[in-house]
Design an enzyme around this catalytic site. Sequence first.
Site, PDB file in Angstrom:
ATOM      1  N   TRP A 102       0.809  -1.214   0.000  1.00  0.00           N
ATOM      2  CA  TRP A 102       0.000   0.000   0.000  1.00  0.00           C
ATOM      3  C   TRP A 102       0.842   1.263   0.000  1.00  0.00           C
ATOM      4  O   TRP A 102       0.557   2.217  -0.743  1.00  0.00           O
ATOM      5  CB  TRP A 102      -0.985   0.000   1.173  1.00  0.00           C
ATOM      6  CG  TRP A 102      -2.123  -0.950   0.965  1.00  0.00           C
ATOM      7  CD1 TRP A 102      -2.424  -2.047   1.701  1.00  0.00           C
ATOM      8  CD2 TRP A 102      -3.110  -0.900  -0.085  1.00  0.00           C
ATOM      9  NE1 TRP A 102      -3.528  -2.683   1.188  1.00  0.00           N
ATOM     10  CE2 TRP A 102      -3.969  -2.005   0.094  1.00  0.00           C
ATOM     11  CE3 TRP A 102      -3.344  -0.036  -1.160  1.00  0.00           C
ATOM     12  CZ2 TRP A 102      -5.051  -2.268  -0.747  1.00  0.00           C
ATOM     13  CZ3 TRP A 102      -4.426  -0.298  -2.002  1.00  0.00           C
ATOM     14  CH2 TRP A 102      -5.255  -1.389  -1.788  1.00  0.00           C
ATOM     15  N   ASP A 173      -1.345   6.310   6.613  1.00  0.00           N
ATOM     16  CA  ASP A 173      -2.464   5.538   6.081  1.00  0.00           C
ATOM     17  C   ASP A 173      -2.786   4.436   7.095  1.00  0.00           C
ATOM     18  O   ASP A 173      -2.137   3.402   7.122  1.00  0.00           O
ATOM     19  CB  ASP A 173      -2.066   4.929   4.729  1.00  0.00           C
ATOM     20  CG  ASP A 173      -3.128   3.972   4.198  1.00  0.00           C
ATOM     21  OD1 ASP A 173      -4.199   3.834   4.833  1.00  0.00           O
ATOM     22  OD2 ASP A 173      -2.884   3.362   3.133  1.00  0.00           O
ATOM     23  N   LYS A 197     -12.119  -1.782   6.930  1.00  0.00           N
ATOM     24  CA  LYS A 197     -11.427  -2.755   7.781  1.00  0.00           C
ATOM     25  C   LYS A 197     -11.862  -2.622   9.247  1.00  0.00           C
ATOM     26  O   LYS A 197     -12.276  -3.587   9.845  1.00  0.00           O
ATOM     27  CB  LYS A 197      -9.915  -2.602   7.658  1.00  0.00           C
ATOM     28  CG  LYS A 197      -9.341  -3.225   6.388  1.00  0.00           C
ATOM     29  CD  LYS A 197      -9.161  -2.262   5.257  1.00  0.00           C
ATOM     30  CE  LYS A 197      -8.713  -2.932   3.980  1.00  0.00           C
ATOM     31  NZ  LYS A 197      -8.080  -2.003   3.049  1.00  0.00           N
TER      32      LYS A 197
HETATM   33  C1  LIG Z   1      -7.519  -1.391   1.921  1.00  0.00           C
HETATM   34  C2  LIG Z   1      -6.430  -0.421   1.995  1.00  0.00           C
HETATM   35  C3  LIG Z   1      -6.341   0.668   1.105  1.00  0.00           C
HETATM   36  C4  LIG Z   1      -7.277   0.843  -0.063  1.00  0.00           C
HETATM   37  O1  LIG Z   1      -8.535   1.196   0.289  1.00  0.00           O
HETATM   38  P1  LIG Z   1      -9.672   1.411  -0.846  1.00  0.00           P
HETATM   39  O2  LIG Z   1     -10.823   1.838  -0.026  1.00  0.00           O
HETATM   40  O3  LIG Z   1      -9.838   0.118  -1.560  1.00  0.00           O
HETATM   41  O4  LIG Z   1      -9.192   2.458  -1.760  1.00  0.00           O
HETATM   42  C5  LIG Z   1      -5.314   1.564   1.280  1.00  0.00           C
HETATM   43  N1  LIG Z   1      -4.412   1.418   2.267  1.00  0.00           N
HETATM   44  C6  LIG Z   1      -4.469   0.374   3.125  1.00  0.00           C
HETATM   45  C7  LIG Z   1      -3.453   0.270   4.209  1.00  0.00           C
HETATM   46  C8  LIG Z   1      -5.468  -0.570   3.017  1.00  0.00           C
HETATM   47  O5  LIG Z   1      -5.512  -1.598   3.866  1.00  0.00           O
END
Ligand SMILES: *Cc1c(COP(=O)(O)O)cnc(C)c1O
Length: 361
Positions: A102, A173, A197
């Site tokens: 990511w 993030d 999540k």
């Molecule tokens: C799932 C995830 C994303 C992407 O999220 P989307 O909603 O699919 O754009 C970005 N960063 C991390 C750490 C993730 O787990």
Amino acid sequence: MHSKFNFSAGPAALPQPVLKRAQAELLDWNGQGTSVMEVSHRGKPFMAVAEKAERDLRDIMHIPDNYKVLFLQGGGRGQFFSVPMNLAQRGDLSQHLVSGQWSQIAVAEAEKYMSAEVVAKTQTRDNMLWVPNQEHWDINPEAAYFHYCPNETVDGIEINWVPKSQDVPIVADMSSNILSKAIDVSDYGIIYAGAQKNIGPSGLAVVIIRDDLLGFARKDTPAVFDYQQQVNNDSMYNTPPTFSWYLAGLVFEWLKEQGGVQAIEKINTQKAKLLYSCIDASDFYGNKIDPSNRSKMNVTFQLADSSLDSLFLEKAEEAGLVALKGHRFVGGMRASIYNAMPLEGVEALVSFMQEFERTNA
Ligand SMILES: *Cc1c(COP(=O)(O)O)cnc(C)c1O
């Protein structure tokens, strides 16, 4: 009662009591005679939901008053470009720690708007994947921001320290570990998370931003992604994802009832310990992450004999343990054990793994 334990990485399992409440309220919410999806976002009833969700999140995370909270659309990836666009007038250099999939994608998006520099990457140390800490690299004080991902969902890598810089805002993030443990929000300039999540339905993004970082957007930043515009409009410049916001609010309420992040952190630690101990106890299973970087949310593991992978998944499914297949980039298995996964789910997985080893080793 759980009919199945869902180990999906995302969209992930939501707390059962939250789903039950949403179900009970679906047709007649708040005595309105309609669902929450069918009322104006600007009406008093929905505004109350929106405000309470923010208040509860502020409570749970102890978000200081000089931080704004936004509920936006576009998920986690939406922030990969929103961050550089919104901080562009602070400078044209972003710096990045790349610890997995990511944070690597975030670099590729930032490069469209500024020069994005990678200061360090995950490396192999004693045959394990390890994220070099800040003794091994520096943050350029000229950078507009420093970006990292404290929990790499795909790789199962978590970083338990926070990068520090006097002048450069740290952007994190936290899509896959927000609300999983106590953190100090004031360590960060911006925290963002896609919701699917640990917060609620996919599509929603929560952004927590220190207010001195507002007002640096490129002139061509689309208004719906402009932090300042959204702050000025309480995240309602455009129609917000009202159902997702409502559901996130229910998850925050549920988390408060569990005792907040301190309490859930204890359970998360217990869950992760149980699963990693099972993996470490035998040569039948293995994990490639340095112990200091093992994720408490996404536990990746491999079968020593990968020809048993499909049988493992088939039998797990029969035992009611679903979505354990690792990401296609990494292979093997991945058990995502976010806040909504009860201890019993991990206990069931561990029993299954021991039994599978006994019958197949
Ligand atoms: C799932 C995830 C994303 C992407 O999220 P989307 O909603 O699919 O754009 C970005 N960063 C991390 C750490 C993730 O787990």
